[in-house]
Write an enzyme that holds these catalytic residues in place. Structure first.
Site, PDB file in Angstrom:
ATOM      1  N   TYR A 126      17.167  41.485  51.813  1.00  0.00           N
ATOM      2  CA  TYR A 126      17.537  40.238  51.140  1.00  0.00           C
ATOM      3  C   TYR A 126      18.819  40.422  50.322  1.00  0.00           C
ATOM      4  O   TYR A 126      19.734  39.599  50.376  1.00  0.00           O
ATOM      5  CB  TYR A 126      16.394  39.781  50.237  1.00  0.00           C
ATOM      6  N   PHE A 128      21.141  42.678  50.740  1.00  0.00           N
ATOM      7  CA  PHE A 128      22.249  42.884  51.670  1.00  0.00           C
ATOM      8  C   PHE A 128      22.752  41.558  52.217  1.00  0.00           C
ATOM      9  O   PHE A 128      23.959  41.321  52.316  1.00  0.00           O
ATOM     10  CB  PHE A 128      21.787  43.802  52.806  1.00  0.00           C
ATOM     11  N   MET A 129      21.836  40.683  52.593  1.00  0.00           N
ATOM     12  CA  MET A 129      22.224  39.377  53.122  1.00  0.00           C
ATOM     13  C   MET A 129      22.981  38.561  52.081  1.00  0.00           C
ATOM     14  O   MET A 129      23.966  37.893  52.379  1.00  0.00           O
ATOM     15  CB  MET A 129      20.983  38.606  53.583  1.00  0.00           C
ATOM     16  N   GLN A 130      22.520  38.610  50.826  1.00  0.00           N
ATOM     17  CA  GLN A 130      23.196  37.881  49.762  1.00  0.00           C
ATOM     18  C   GLN A 130      24.625  38.379  49.590  1.00  0.00           C
ATOM     19  O   GLN A 130      25.557  37.609  49.424  1.00  0.00           O
ATOM     20  CB  GLN A 130      22.437  38.039  48.441  1.00  0.00           C
ATOM     21  N   GLN A 131      24.805  39.717  49.624  1.00  0.00           N
ATOM     22  CA  GLN A 131      26.144  40.280  49.465  1.00  0.00           C
ATOM     23  C   GLN A 131      27.011  39.966  50.669  1.00  0.00           C
ATOM     24  O   GLN A 131      28.212  39.757  50.540  1.00  0.00           O
ATOM     25  CB  GLN A 131      26.065  41.790  49.250  1.00  0.00           C
ATOM     26  N   HIS A 423      76.941  53.081  33.067  1.00  0.00           N
ATOM     27  CA  HIS A 423      76.496  52.456  34.320  1.00  0.00           C
ATOM     28  C   HIS A 423      76.424  50.931  34.167  1.00  0.00           C
ATOM     29  O   HIS A 423      76.980  50.193  34.988  1.00  0.00           O
ATOM     30  CB  HIS A 423      75.123  53.014  34.713  1.00  0.00           C
ATOM     31  N   GLU A 424      75.747  50.466  33.112  1.00  0.00           N
ATOM     32  CA  GLU A 424      75.615  49.019  32.905  1.00  0.00           C
ATOM     33  C   GLU A 424      76.951  48.395  32.515  1.00  0.00           C
ATOM     34  O   GLU A 424      77.248  47.260  32.910  1.00  0.00           O
ATOM     35  CB  GLU A 424      74.546  48.732  31.846  1.00  0.00           C
ATOM     36  N   HIS A 427      78.827  47.677  35.681  1.00  0.00           N
ATOM     37  CA  HIS A 427      78.378  46.428  36.312  1.00  0.00           C
ATOM     38  C   HIS A 427      78.981  45.217  35.607  1.00  0.00           C
ATOM     39  O   HIS A 427      79.507  44.295  36.254  1.00  0.00           O
ATOM     40  CB  HIS A 427      76.844  46.330  36.239  1.00  0.00           C
ATOM     41  N   ASP A 499      70.927  49.766  43.492  1.00  0.00           N
ATOM     42  CA  ASP A 499      72.203  49.070  43.709  1.00  0.00           C
ATOM     43  C   ASP A 499      72.737  49.355  45.106  1.00  0.00           C
ATOM     44  O   ASP A 499      73.176  48.443  45.819  1.00  0.00           O
ATOM     45  CB  ASP A 499      73.233  49.515  42.668  1.00  0.00           C
TER      46      ASP A 499
END
Length: 611
Positions: A126, A128-131, A423-424, A427, A499
């Protein structure tokens, strides 16, 4: 769910009662009188010493009484040898002997263990069926019941007033509302209203909201279900649920059936290879039959939503099923402003907040993004102890939605700080010098999300197409960080990995998809393939020679190298600006657009000391 809990509780109670009865029977079947248990060797000694008055043999078990009145019991390993030993004592009259047949417990007591195992098996079956049903339904065999949730007038209604940034889409759907409200007007003219409406668009654009608004405007029942709710582990369950869904819809017609994420069940049917597809295909076949099966003017309209129209089965898209396709796109600046107005209804905004400015600063945001933006701003204001949401919280929320939250607690070495700053700065300076890049909105070396720092460019207007010069400038901007590292630090780092990846992808698309290579001409290289195992998942296959492949690689390399040289030239000519921006970032960690402009133009800003 409550019914399921009641059933499980009842079964557990019955199981406990059963165990209690079994235990009582076992206790009852055993003698309650105290009997001394002696071993076989001691029994032989007692008999030999003439201390035993009488014994009773039942199978291999011996019960007896000593001459002092003590009752005892023992177990005989070999009955034949034992009888050979006691026979002389019996014949001499020294020992009273009696033999009784071995009697087992009653038949119903013997069956109790088997019954116990059967009860345990039933309980586990029962559960198992519910799950297996996902917990749905209060009956064990309610597999075929639809999981659609019905929304009626009693629930909170969503109307077109709650939807913004989708004016054309609302106009298309207004006809559906008119048909549901006044079907006679259409029937008199012989019109056939579309049986199905497919809403197509990126995630978060409001497809589900539009479907709810149609039901709210028409004032009819609204059945909502997800495509994944049909398919289960047992073949045939999905088809049964489709039948049950349309049976419910017919009983409540006129109504709307909304299937969200229909690609979960409506995926292109394959060639029968790979396995694991029978249940989904049976469900799809049943859906096709139901949509083309109910009579023409029954008043059931199916609305479905997906962001993967390319993988849907053609039979699902043909006229007579989903014969109206509505694309729900990303809102423009006017639509974003209207969406922001809706999501700010219950939020106190400070006088300095301009929703028009916010709409201009959020190109590419979907309705879900904008709702998240307003919510993030409200959370920030609450965290800071404010009574109103100010523009500062909204600006911070934009950045949080795009790049993630700040990580100020992360400790960076001076070497890493200098590396990220240059680096920034590379950019930002390159973006400022290029003619086709959006203005710089913010530059920071404070880590956000997975990035060590970032330069945010915000377009001033919505763009739907990109020219070749704009794409080239984007590649130059992406390479600006790597070039700055090489120029100033005489070394390069892994920080430019993303990048370079993005720049290479743009260059490859320019050559293979957009026909922007002068050497190869306006041609597309590589065809999109339809993988039979995955249901039209797109890939690319080569339809060109090795020689052309080598030429494509050379063209991509040429584009990247040209962009690198251009970025290098721009930064060499403006090296002083690069140093100023990097110094400002090292000292202040974050520059907004206005501060960046001042530093770039040689002006001083608060908190930074230039030599």
């Amino acid at each position: 769910m409550n019914d399921n809990n009641k059933i499980i509780r009842s079964m557990v109670l019955y199981l406990l009662i059963f165990i209690a009865i079994y235990a009582m029977v076992q206790l009852y079947s055993q003698s309650t009188e105290p009997i001394t248990d002696i071993d076989y060797g001691q029994l032989i000694k007692y008999i030999d010493a003439n201390q035993v008055k009488s014994i009773t043999l039942v199978g291999n078990d011996v019960k007896g009484v000593l001459k002092n009145g003590t009752e005892f019991k023992s177990r005989v390993p070999d009955v034949t040898n034992f009888m050979s030993f006691v026979n002389p004592y019996i014949l001499q009259g020294k020992l009273d002997f009696k033999s009784e047949p071995q009697v087992g417990p009653p038949w119903w007591v013997q069956m109790l263990p088997s019954l116990f195992l059967i009860v345990i098996f039933i309980i586990f079956w029962y559960i198992f069926m519910q799950q297996a049903q996902g917990g749905g339904g209060s009956k064990v065999m309610s597999f075929g019941k639809s999981r659609a949730r019905m929304i009626t007038d009693k629930d909170k209604r969503v109307t077109f007033n709650d939807v913004a940034g989708a004016d054309e889409e609302k106009e298309e759907l207004q006809e559906i509302v008119e048909f549901l409200k006044y079907p006679k007007k259409f029937l008199e003219l012989g019109a056939r209203i579309p049986k199905g409406v497919l809403l197509v668009g990126p995630p978060g654009t409001g497809k589900t909201l539009l479907a709810k608004a149609v039901a709210g405007e028409a004032g009819v029942p609204f059945f909502s279900i997800s495509g994944s709710d049909f398919v289960e582990m047992f073949v045939g369950v999905g088809a049964a649920r489709v039948r049950d869904l349309f049976d419910q819809a017919k009983k409540n017609a006129p109504c709307i059936v909304f299937i969200d994420e229909i690609d979960a069940v409506g995926r292109q049917r394959g060639a029968g290879l790979g396995g694991g597809h029978d249940e989904r295909e049976q469900t799809l076949n049943q859906l096709l039959v139901e949509m083309d099966g109910f009579s023409v003017n029954e008043g059931i309209i199916v609305i479905a939503a997906t962001n993967r129209p390319d993988i849907l089965d053609p039979a699902l898209l043909r006229p007579g099923r989903f014969d109206r396709h509505i694309t729900v796109g990303i809102p423009d600046i006017k639509g974003r402003e209207e969406i922001l107005k809706i999501h700010s209804r219950n939020k106190p905004l400070a006088p300095d907040v301009s929703l028009q400015v916010l709409a201009r600063r959020t190109p590419g945001f979907t309705g879900a993004d904008l709702e998240n933006l307003m919510n993030e701003a409200a959370l920030l204001a609450a965290r800071r102890g404010l009574k109103q949401i100010t523009m500062a919280e909204l600006e911070e929320a934009i950045t949080r939605v795009i790049a993630g939250p700040e990580k100020r607690s992360r400790i960076m070495s001076e070497k890493d700080k200098k590396l990220v700053a240059y680096h920034e700065a590379g950019h930002a300076v390159v973006a400022k010098l290029l003619p086709n890049t959006p203005p710089v909105h913010e530059v920071t070396i404070i880590p956000r999300g997975r990035a060590g720092g970032y330069t945010m460019l915000l377009p001033e207007e919505d763009k739907y197409y990109m020219s070749k010069s704009e794409m080239m400038d984007e590649i130059v901007h992406l390479l600006g960080g790597r070039v700055a590292e090489s120029l100033v630090l005489n070394d390069i780092s892994t920080g430019a990995q993303n990048d370079i990846e993005r720049a290479t992808n743009i260059a490859r698309k320019m050559v293979t998809e957009y026909g922007m290579s002068e050497r190869l001409g306006p041609m597309t290289f590589g065809t999109k393939s339809e993988e039979v195992f995955l249901g039209r998942d797109l890939g690319r296959t080569r339809n060109y020679s090795e020689e052309v492949a080598a030429e494509i690689d050379r063209e991509i390399k040429r584009i990247i190298e040209e962009a690198y040289k251009r970025a290098e030239s721009l930064l060499k000519e403006n090296i002083d600006k690069l140093h100023r921006v990097a110094k400002a970032l090292i000292e202040k960690e974050k520059l907004n657009g206005e501060e960046f402009e001042k530093v770039f133009n040689g002006e001083d800003i608060e908190g930074v000391q230039f030599a």
